[in-house]
Design a protein around this motif. Structure first.
Motif, PDB file in Angstrom:
ATOM      1  N   THR A  91      22.540 -12.744 -12.360  1.00 26.30           N
ATOM      2  CA  THR A  91      21.325 -11.955 -12.530  1.00 26.30           C
ATOM      3  C   THR A  91      21.729 -10.647 -13.175  1.00 26.30           C
ATOM      4  O   THR A  91      22.898 -10.250 -13.126  1.00 26.30           O
ATOM      5  N   GLU A 100      17.587  -3.593 -10.850  1.00 26.07           N
ATOM      6  CA  GLU A 100      17.453  -5.032 -10.662  1.00 26.07           C
ATOM      7  C   GLU A 100      16.468  -5.314  -9.532  1.00 26.07           C
ATOM      8  O   GLU A 100      16.349  -4.533  -8.590  1.00 26.07           O
ATOM      9  N   THR A 101      15.787  -6.446  -9.615  1.00 31.54           N
ATOM     10  CA  THR A 101      14.828  -6.823  -8.582  1.00 31.54           C
ATOM     11  C   THR A 101      15.558  -7.043  -7.260  1.00 31.54           C
ATOM     12  O   THR A 101      16.446  -7.900  -7.178  1.00 31.54           O
ATOM     13  N   GLU A 256      16.992 -12.259 -15.196  1.00 27.36           N
ATOM     14  CA  GLU A 256      16.958 -12.153 -13.748  1.00 27.36           C
ATOM     15  C   GLU A 256      17.062 -13.541 -13.125  1.00 27.36           C
ATOM     16  O   GLU A 256      16.468 -14.495 -13.609  1.00 27.36           O
TER      17      GLU A 256
END
Length: 264
Positions: A91, A100-101, A256
């Motif tokens: 990711t 980042e998520t 992602e």
């Protein structure tokens, strides 16, 4: 003597290619993966290539209890010569993103870090008990020097790099060898999703040849291409601001991860 291997992430990429490489030598294989159809296809290809025995099991490396049962059962049926902790996902960030998520990061960590622990830990007592065996952990060049477009992935790989180094020293007196595999760019479905310059990229089959040769020689670190490994080690010695500035000049898009949830 026929070798016995357990490989996670064996349904595609490096895991599948490595299974095929050992199948050609008539090895006995215990293959783990999450996609049942792809895993069975890989198992059939290994049988056709000449494997002495192939057992395939659908498994999620995040499930500690299930992995312990599988690894212990595989070893009980016949002692494992080599265990390869290969399963992993990536990711990262695309241009313009700064964070980042969180859910994607935690899901990736659960697979790339906890999944490695869950795979390797059950094999250690059995291998130490018999005074032999080899553990191979698949890392990445991203674990050697941080990359600004894939923070969590770098952190995950750096974690397993350090763990492999610690295990190698700790388990050596018990006759158990530990090999850290540090690949550069390998042409796999995972790397195909990343949009970037990929210097020195090689096929998964070629990567498997290099890894197999290194494992056969029981090398502590199997890094390829060599020049990239040396360069990444050198970059880690340079002033951070200088290297970070150079890295930011490259256009890189790391999709992602679609993974969510931490497993059990």
């Amino acid at each position: 003597m026929t070798q016995r291997l357990l490989i996670t992430g064996a349904s595609s990429g490096i895991g599948r290619a490595l299974a095929l490489a050992y199948a050609k030598d008539g090895a006995s294989l215990f293959l783990l993966g999450r996609d049942a159809a792809r895993l069975e296809a890989a198992a059939e290809a290994c049988r056709a290539a000449g494997a002495a025995e192939v057992e395939a099991r659908v498994a999620d490396v995040r499930d500690r209890a299930a992995m312990a049962r599988l690894v212990e059962a595989a070893h009980a049926a016949r002692p494992l010569d080599i265990l390869v902790a290969n399963a992993g996902v990536a990711t990262g960030l695309s241009p313009g993103q700064v964070l980042e998520t969180p859910d994607a990061v935690r899901a990736m960590m659960a697979i790339n870090v906890n999944g490695v622990f869950n795979t390797v830990e059950p094999a250690i007592p059995a291998m130490c008990g018999r005074g032999g065996g080899q553990i191979a952990i698949v890392g990445s060049m991203a674990g050697v020097r941080s990359l600004p477009y894939s923070p969590a992935y770098c952190a995950a790989k750096a974690s397993v790099h350090m763990w492999a180094d610690c295990l190698r020293g700790r388990l050596a007196p018990h006759g158990v060898k530990v090999s850290l595999i540090v690949p550069g760019f390998v042409e796999t479905p995972m790397s195909a999703r990343t949009k970037s310059w990929q210097p020195g990229a090689i096929s998964d089959a070629r990567a498997a040849e290099i890894i197999k040769r290194g494992l056969d020689r029981r090398r502590p670190v199997i890094a390829f291409p060599g020049y990239m490994y040396v360069a990444m080690r050198f970059f880690s010695l340079l002033p951070p601001a200088l290297v970070d500035g150079v890295m930011r000049r490259f256009h890189v898009e790391v999709p992602e991860s679609l993974e969510r949830g931490e497993g059990t």
